[in-house]
Design an enzyme around this catalytic site. Structure first.
Site, mmCIF file in Angstrom:
data_model
loop_
_atom_site.group_PDB
_atom_site.id
_atom_site.type_symbol
_atom_site.label_atom_id
_atom_site.label_comp_id
_atom_site.label_asym_id
_atom_site.label_seq_id
_atom_site.Cartn_x
_atom_site.Cartn_y
_atom_site.Cartn_z
ATOM 1 N N ARG A 14 38.568 -73.200 -70.040
ATOM 2 C CA ARG A 14 39.358 -73.157 -68.806
ATOM 3 C C ARG A 14 40.253 -71.931 -68.666
ATOM 4 O O ARG A 14 40.261 -71.279 -67.604
ATOM 5 C CB ARG A 14 40.216 -74.432 -68.690
ATOM 6 C CG ARG A 14 39.400 -75.691 -68.521
ATOM 7 C CD ARG A 14 40.239 -76.925 -68.781
ATOM 8 N NE ARG A 14 40.678 -76.990 -70.181
ATOM 9 C CZ ARG A 14 41.564 -77.832 -70.669
ATOM 10 N NH1 ARG A 14 42.135 -78.710 -69.853
ATOM 11 N NH2 ARG A 14 41.873 -77.824 -71.942
ATOM 12 N N ASP A 125 38.725 -80.847 -68.727
ATOM 13 C CA ASP A 125 38.197 -79.940 -69.747
ATOM 14 C C ASP A 125 36.667 -80.024 -69.798
ATOM 15 O O ASP A 125 36.112 -81.038 -70.240
ATOM 16 C CB ASP A 125 38.790 -80.327 -71.103
ATOM 17 C CG ASP A 125 38.544 -79.252 -72.139
ATOM 18 O OD1 ASP A 125 37.630 -78.426 -71.931
ATOM 19 O OD2 ASP A 125 39.266 -79.231 -73.148
HETATM 20 P P1 4NP Z 1 39.308 -75.383 -73.372
HETATM 21 O O1 4NP Z 1 38.221 -76.412 -73.946
HETATM 22 O O2 4NP Z 1 40.660 -75.912 -73.848
HETATM 23 O O3 4NP Z 1 39.170 -75.466 -71.897
HETATM 24 O O4 4NP Z 1 38.964 -74.047 -73.952
HETATM 25 C C1 4NP Z 1 38.083 -76.721 -75.310
HETATM 26 C C2 4NP Z 1 37.371 -75.886 -76.123
HETATM 27 C C3 4NP Z 1 37.215 -76.204 -77.465
HETATM 28 C C4 4NP Z 1 37.774 -77.366 -77.967
HETATM 29 C C5 4NP Z 1 38.523 -78.183 -77.138
HETATM 30 C C6 4NP Z 1 38.677 -77.860 -75.818
HETATM 31 N N1 4NP Z 1 37.599 -77.717 -79.322
HETATM 32 O O5 4NP Z 1 38.077 -78.785 -79.739
HETATM 33 O O6 4NP Z 1 36.971 -76.949 -80.088
#
Ligand code: 4NP
Length: 156
Positions: A14, A125
């Site tokens: 995001r 997410d």
């Molecule tokens: P972001 O999504 O916060 O939108 O980048 C995620 C990417 C990776 C992880 C969690 C959320 N992870 O747990 O690796």
């Protein structure tokens, strides 16, 4: 110079999407010499990584550059380096509060706070939902409204 840091959990889905979209809007409005953009994650698992494939596919489709965008973790001294810290969800806000105490000199808000009648208060997410398209729509709307807010506030 007004400096904006977008924040999510992993800094691969995001917030790099927001960074790329906002950087593109700023460039198109000839404000690149007035507004600086970066992104970071509250977690460090993906430090040094390029954005998630789902984010890259959406940005490629929309012809928005994500050149040079690599994941990094948010640091305490980001509160000295940025004027706005814009989070994607309430958990990010809670986690940011553990990195640095509230500070009147930095505006810490959620991206959806800038969108009137937003269908979501948090940006879902896509790492978990798989729906990068919906996240892209919300992040785009948020970036447009954030830029409008900044243009009015800073008289750009
Ligand atoms: P972001 O999504 O916060 O939108 O980048 C995620 C990417 C990776 C992880 C969690 C959320 N992870 O747990 O690796």
């Amino acid at each position: 110079m007004v400096r904006v840091l977008f924040v999510c959990l992993g800094n691969i889905c995001r917030s790099p999407m927001a960074e790329a979209i906002f950087r593109d809007l700023v460039k198109k409005e000839n404000l690149s010499d007035k507004i600086e953009v970066d992104s970071g994650g509250t977690g460090n698992w993906h430090s040094g990584n390029v954005p998630h494939k789902g984010t890259r596919i959406l940005l490629d489709r929309e012809k928005i550059s994500y050149e040079g965008i690599l994941a990094r973790q948010v640091e305490e001294n980001d509160w000295d380096a940025f004027d706005y810290i814009i989070a994607m969800d309430e958990q990010n806000i809670e986690d940011l509060g553990k990195i640095h105490k509230a500070d009147d000199s930095v505006i810490v808000m959620k991206l959806m706070d800038f969108v009137d009648n937003s269908p979501e208060v948090d940006v879902p997410d896509p790492y978990y939902t798989g729906n990068f398209d919906y996240t892209f729509q919300l992040v785009s709307a948020g970036c447009i409204q954030l830029l409008n807010y900044m243009k009015e506030k800073h008289h750009f």
